[in-house]
Design an enzyme around this catalytic site. Sequence first.
Site, PDB file in Angstrom:
ATOM      1  CE  LYS A 120      -2.834   3.194   0.481  1.00 20.35           C
ATOM      2  NZ  LYS A 120      -4.211   3.521   0.526  1.00 20.35           N
ATOM      3  CB  CYS A 124      -3.407   9.011   0.501  1.00 19.63           C
ATOM      4  SG  CYS A 124      -5.093   8.986   1.096  1.00 19.63           S
TER       5      CYS A 124
HETATM    6  N1  SAJ Z   1      -1.681  14.988  -8.769  1.00 18.83           N
HETATM    7  C1  SAJ Z   1      -0.834  15.739  -9.605  1.00 18.83           C
HETATM    8  N2  SAJ Z   1      -0.542  15.241 -10.837  1.00 18.83           N
HETATM    9  C2  SAJ Z   1      -1.052  14.067 -11.291  1.00 18.83           C
HETATM   10  C3  SAJ Z   1      -1.889  13.300 -10.432  1.00 18.83           C
HETATM   11  C4  SAJ Z   1      -2.188  13.798  -9.174  1.00 18.83           C
HETATM   12  O1  SAJ Z   1      -0.359  16.822  -9.236  1.00 18.83           O
HETATM   13  O2  SAJ Z   1      -0.760  13.701 -12.441  1.00 18.83           O
HETATM   14  C5  SAJ Z   1      -1.980  15.501  -7.420  1.00 18.83           C
HETATM   15  C6  SAJ Z   1      -3.463  15.766  -7.177  1.00 18.83           C
HETATM   16  O3  SAJ Z   1      -3.843  17.027  -7.678  1.00 18.83           O
HETATM   17  C7  SAJ Z   1      -3.535  15.663  -5.673  1.00 18.83           C
HETATM   18  C8  SAJ Z   1      -2.523  14.567  -5.342  1.00 18.83           C
HETATM   19  O4  SAJ Z   1      -1.670  14.488  -6.477  1.00 18.83           O
HETATM   20  O5  SAJ Z   1      -3.130  16.871  -5.069  1.00 18.83           O
HETATM   21  C9  SAJ Z   1      -3.123  13.213  -5.062  1.00 18.83           C
HETATM   22  O6  SAJ Z   1      -4.209  12.933  -5.914  1.00 18.83           O
HETATM   23  P1  SAJ Z   1      -4.483  11.478  -6.556  1.00 18.83           P
HETATM   24  O7  SAJ Z   1      -5.726  11.539  -7.344  1.00 18.83           O
HETATM   25  O8  SAJ Z   1      -3.268  11.011  -7.240  1.00 18.83           O
HETATM   26  O9  SAJ Z   1      -4.629  10.512  -5.302  1.00 18.83           O
HETATM   27  P2  SAJ Z   1      -5.538  10.514  -3.952  1.00 18.83           P
HETATM   28  O10 SAJ Z   1      -4.667  11.033  -2.846  1.00 18.83           O
HETATM   29  O11 SAJ Z   1      -6.843  11.158  -4.142  1.00 18.83           O
HETATM   30  O12 SAJ Z   1      -5.780   8.915  -3.765  1.00 18.83           O
HETATM   31  C10 SAJ Z   1      -4.633   8.064  -3.693  1.00 18.83           C
HETATM   32  C11 SAJ Z   1      -4.858   6.876  -4.657  1.00 18.83           C
HETATM   33  N3  SAJ Z   1      -3.604   6.147  -4.822  1.00 18.83           N
HETATM   34  C12 SAJ Z   1      -3.111   5.871  -6.052  1.00 18.83           C
HETATM   35  O13 SAJ Z   1      -3.648   6.233  -7.077  1.00 18.83           O
HETATM   36  C13 SAJ Z   1      -1.861   5.070  -6.088  1.00 18.83           C
HETATM   37  C14 SAJ Z   1      -5.949   5.945  -4.090  1.00 18.83           C
HETATM   38  O14 SAJ Z   1      -6.083   4.785  -4.893  1.00 18.83           O
HETATM   39  C15 SAJ Z   1      -5.626   5.555  -2.641  1.00 18.83           C
HETATM   40  O15 SAJ Z   1      -6.630   4.708  -2.088  1.00 18.83           O
HETATM   41  C16 SAJ Z   1      -5.570   6.843  -1.834  1.00 18.83           C
HETATM   42  O16 SAJ Z   1      -4.474   7.638  -2.340  1.00 18.83           O
HETATM   43  C17 SAJ Z   1      -5.349   6.471  -0.375  1.00 18.83           C
HETATM   44  O17 SAJ Z   1      -6.330   6.555   0.397  1.00 18.83           O
HETATM   45  O18 SAJ Z   1      -4.249   6.034  -0.023  1.00 18.83           O
END
Ligand code: SAJ
Length: 422
Positions: free
Chosen positions: A220, A274
Amino acid sequence: MISEFNKICVVGLGYIGLPTASLLATKGFAVHGVDISSKIVEIINAGKIHIVEPDLDVLVKSAVQSGRLKASMDPVPADVFILAVPTPFKDDHVPDISYVEAATRSIAPCLSPGNLVILESTCPVGTTEKVAGWIQELRPDLRIPNLSPMVIGSGTDFQLFIAHCPERVLPGQILKELVENDRIVGGINEPSTEVAKGFYKQFVSGTVLITDSRTAELAKLVENTYRDVNIAFANELSLICEGLKIDVWKLIEFANHHPRVNILKPGPGVGGHCIAVDPWFIVDALPEEAKLIRTAREINDAKPDFVVKKVKENAARFKAPTIACLGLAYKANVDDLRESPSVEIVRQLAALHLGDIWAVEPHIEKLPSTLALCNVHLVPLMDALKKADIIVGLVDHAVFREIDPCELAGKIVIDTRGMWHL
Ligand code: SAJ
């Protein structure tokens, strides 16, 4: 070994616990939800929700109305206990598992032979074994695999099964992903793994993969770290492109045409509770080895300062500009402001007293307390587009993506999400 579970006790009714509890209730289990907040308990028992997540309101309402979901502040005896409490870090990036310990101690008096205890919270490697240790300390009468001296070598005569099954759902798609995602189940020994797998197979349509608890814990952490490192690469590219006067969005688009390249998107920083947190659990465990992981965290954490500097440089061209910041949520199309880089950017801009700061966030009605400052105002998008001198695009909400670039003409635009291709 039991395979029939009827009553489930879910400890922690937040972004993971509440959707899980209500899903299980609608699948026919009798679910008792537990939260330390009396307000949250009251809201849920009224069939309402305290967080925003698509379709969760309907699910909770139907679960409560069916009589299969009830909430209170105290755990009750059940067949399965699911711990879904927060695991933040302390100021020095050291993991804080005190909520897991408190939740474990709270369920200990309710446990009886044959029960299954599942830790769903994301946690440092070794936490599930600690959960087992705390339970054994409080309930020496229960035989726990690998822990009770009297059961070493005594086959399958265990009285308690303990496993880690990390949540992996994406905010905004939680209900779909709770059912459809593959799950990793890792017990503190094989009987625990098997029993936990049997439980998840009752409501998960994805594959249930099995391993030991430590591998499940690290898997995870690694999933979120993988994403953090890749976003850091994109964020670093955005700085390099700034220096070389190259459009980073076009660059990434072109590079991604290569069949084996898939660069993520730069942004104003990484938020949420996360991805910006979990990599530190690995760094804390092995700081010497986790060099790339730490650097990625530092790159992503530094991005808000870079955005603030850029806005400040542009603001110097005006006397007292109105600066409109589009978006406060940590990512697109959610209302969640936790660990949001946008909130931090707006806070820093307000502290610089460059002019009036207008925040546009269609998903909230009131500014968070950190932004309740005299020079920050929550305004409708229309006003910002009409009157602001500087537009800072911070979150790529669908409603912002739809802005016609003509409406931005004549303004200084700092687009951290590549929304408008100006
Ligand atoms: N972000 C970027 N660029 C990108 C993708 C995301 O800047 O290309 C930023 C987003 O704007 C945000 C942050 O990253 O600020 C995180 O967003 P996210 O959509 O990547 O992830 P979370 O935090 O909403 O959810 C993640 C997910 N993990 C993965 O995709 C590996 C989710 O599946 C997990 O269950 C969750 O963390 C968790 O609870 O751990």
